[in-house]
Write an enzyme that holds these catalytic residues in place. Sequence first.
Site: not given
Ligand code: F6R
Length: 606
Positions: A2, A27, A75, A99-100, A478, A482, A485, A501, A601
Amino acid sequence: MCGIIGYTGEKEAEDILVDGLEILEYRGYDSAGIALCQADGSVRISKCAGRVKELRALCKEAGFRGTCGIGHTRWATHGGVSDANAHPHQFGKVTLTHNGIIENYRSLIQRYGLEDKLHSQTDSEVAAAVIAHFYNGDPLAAIRKAVLKLKGTFALSIIFEDIPGAIFAVRNVSPVVIGRAVQGSMLASDVTALGQYTKKYFVLPEFHVAVLKKEGIELYDMSGEAASWEWMTVDWDVDRSGKGGYPFYMEKEIMEQPEVIGETIASRIREGIPDLSGDGIPDSLLADCKRISVVACGTAMHAGLVGKALMQSLVRIHMDVELASEFMYADAIVDEDTLVIAISQSGETIDTLEAVKYAKKNGAKTLAVVNVRGSSVARASDYAFYTNAGPEIAVASTKAYTTQLAALYLLTGRMAYVRGRFGREDAERFAKELLRTPEAIQAVLDRREEIHYIARSILNAKDVFMMGRGLDYSILLEGSLKLKEISYIHSEAYASGELKHGTIALITEDTPVVAVVTQGKLQSKEFSNIKEVQSRGAGVILFIKETFDMDRNASWDGVFRLPAMEDGFMVMPASVALQLLAYYVSLDKGLDVDKPRNLAKVVTVE
Ligand code: F6R
């Protein structure tokens, strides 16, 4: 998650709030709303499920005016996505955004007899009700009393109907930054929303109440005493917050990598070797520890895995990489000989923050590798290494990840040097190769249309497997995240030797495989494993170091030759290639690349 924003001043607040919400939308983006204090003292709310652009239209239609207001982009946690659950929430004379998570909201509902009085299913409205319960004309007292009843994390911005022109803010864990701007005062969840108006801001201390007025800002501690704060400066270029002509932030952020990685590295190479003295990181921190634990989530955790491979092979130190969300619940073993490295783009991920606190409580030294200056993880840690990625807006992390990798290379290089594993010449050679990463990444970016072409072969796939060994496996974790998501294609990364396996049972002609081959010592084993999946009908996309030979008789669904660096550094160009693969799949599927469904984010809930 949020995003919250507030403005009070000389100007009309509506556009300032809605523009700010657009920036904060990364966010959370399932609903949005604003509340404006009207000249007559009444508070008018416009809110709706949907994106900020829908809120903007709603506000125009409503035509409310006011020079003081608060806004929110959501969110969903407690309560589904609906107009009623969108913020702001109003109860009595109190209107707030949150937010929280208020964990004890159920017991608060009972305790204050709110069962039939609430209009939403949110924990946030309960917070508004508790403040309203204590309010009898003294806002500071009401906030103080209410906050002591709340359990959980919160950043609250509050307006009282009978105190027009003032915004009150209080927080526990969830972030709030405050600044003077646009002939008034502003608050937001993070500096990107303030950055276009002011470069000076401060972080609201936890359990302090800020009062924002047109004329200035006041701060009080929990006993009601006036408190002071420390101004900070936004140190990144506000221009970097725009899309710069690209259709999506993600593409722009991918393209920025040579520059931001260059900045992250170059400022830490002195006299030809990695040097972290400018970050205030003493050599003793790196020399004296007996083991390292990385705590991080998602992409940042994947960066940690690359760091582990580097540290173990070059420094020969034991290193664990832990999911921050599991760390303390697994009774992780850390002590005064452990260096805990917390990696985080935002510096606000609550699990990472809690893991740092746990580590400190157990006597460990803590080092944050963080992008956002002054963020909670940076402040909670003993030392901070700030990556120079600049604002990262796309939900899918790209440049933050590769600058985290750059940071881990620098830490590895310096650690190897101060612990005597590297002589001066080794350290110089290491630094020289590291300085080549921007040019290698640029070479991948210059040929991005080749990857765009290759991406078409997996556009309609339901499942994709990714395989590699050693460092290649680490970056495929990673690459796979990507793809998942932003393209919604199910994808799994596998250590090539592990496939047989069990998982190879899933390989058919309908499961494309992405293979990365950049490590000389593992090359021949890797090709045997690739043959195993090809024999089961899978089409393979190959990312291979350009100097390696490959089986020209085999048929490939696509081949991309990666610019050559020393094997230990190949993760940099290869990671960028995998980012582009995911990006183009999402783009060609016509998805909202920057705001994938269900995500936010910044993850500020456990
Ligand atoms: C994926 C992504 C998330 C963040 C994770 C940690 O693309 O961005 O997996 O890496 O939520 O976020 P931070 O780095 O802000 O602690």
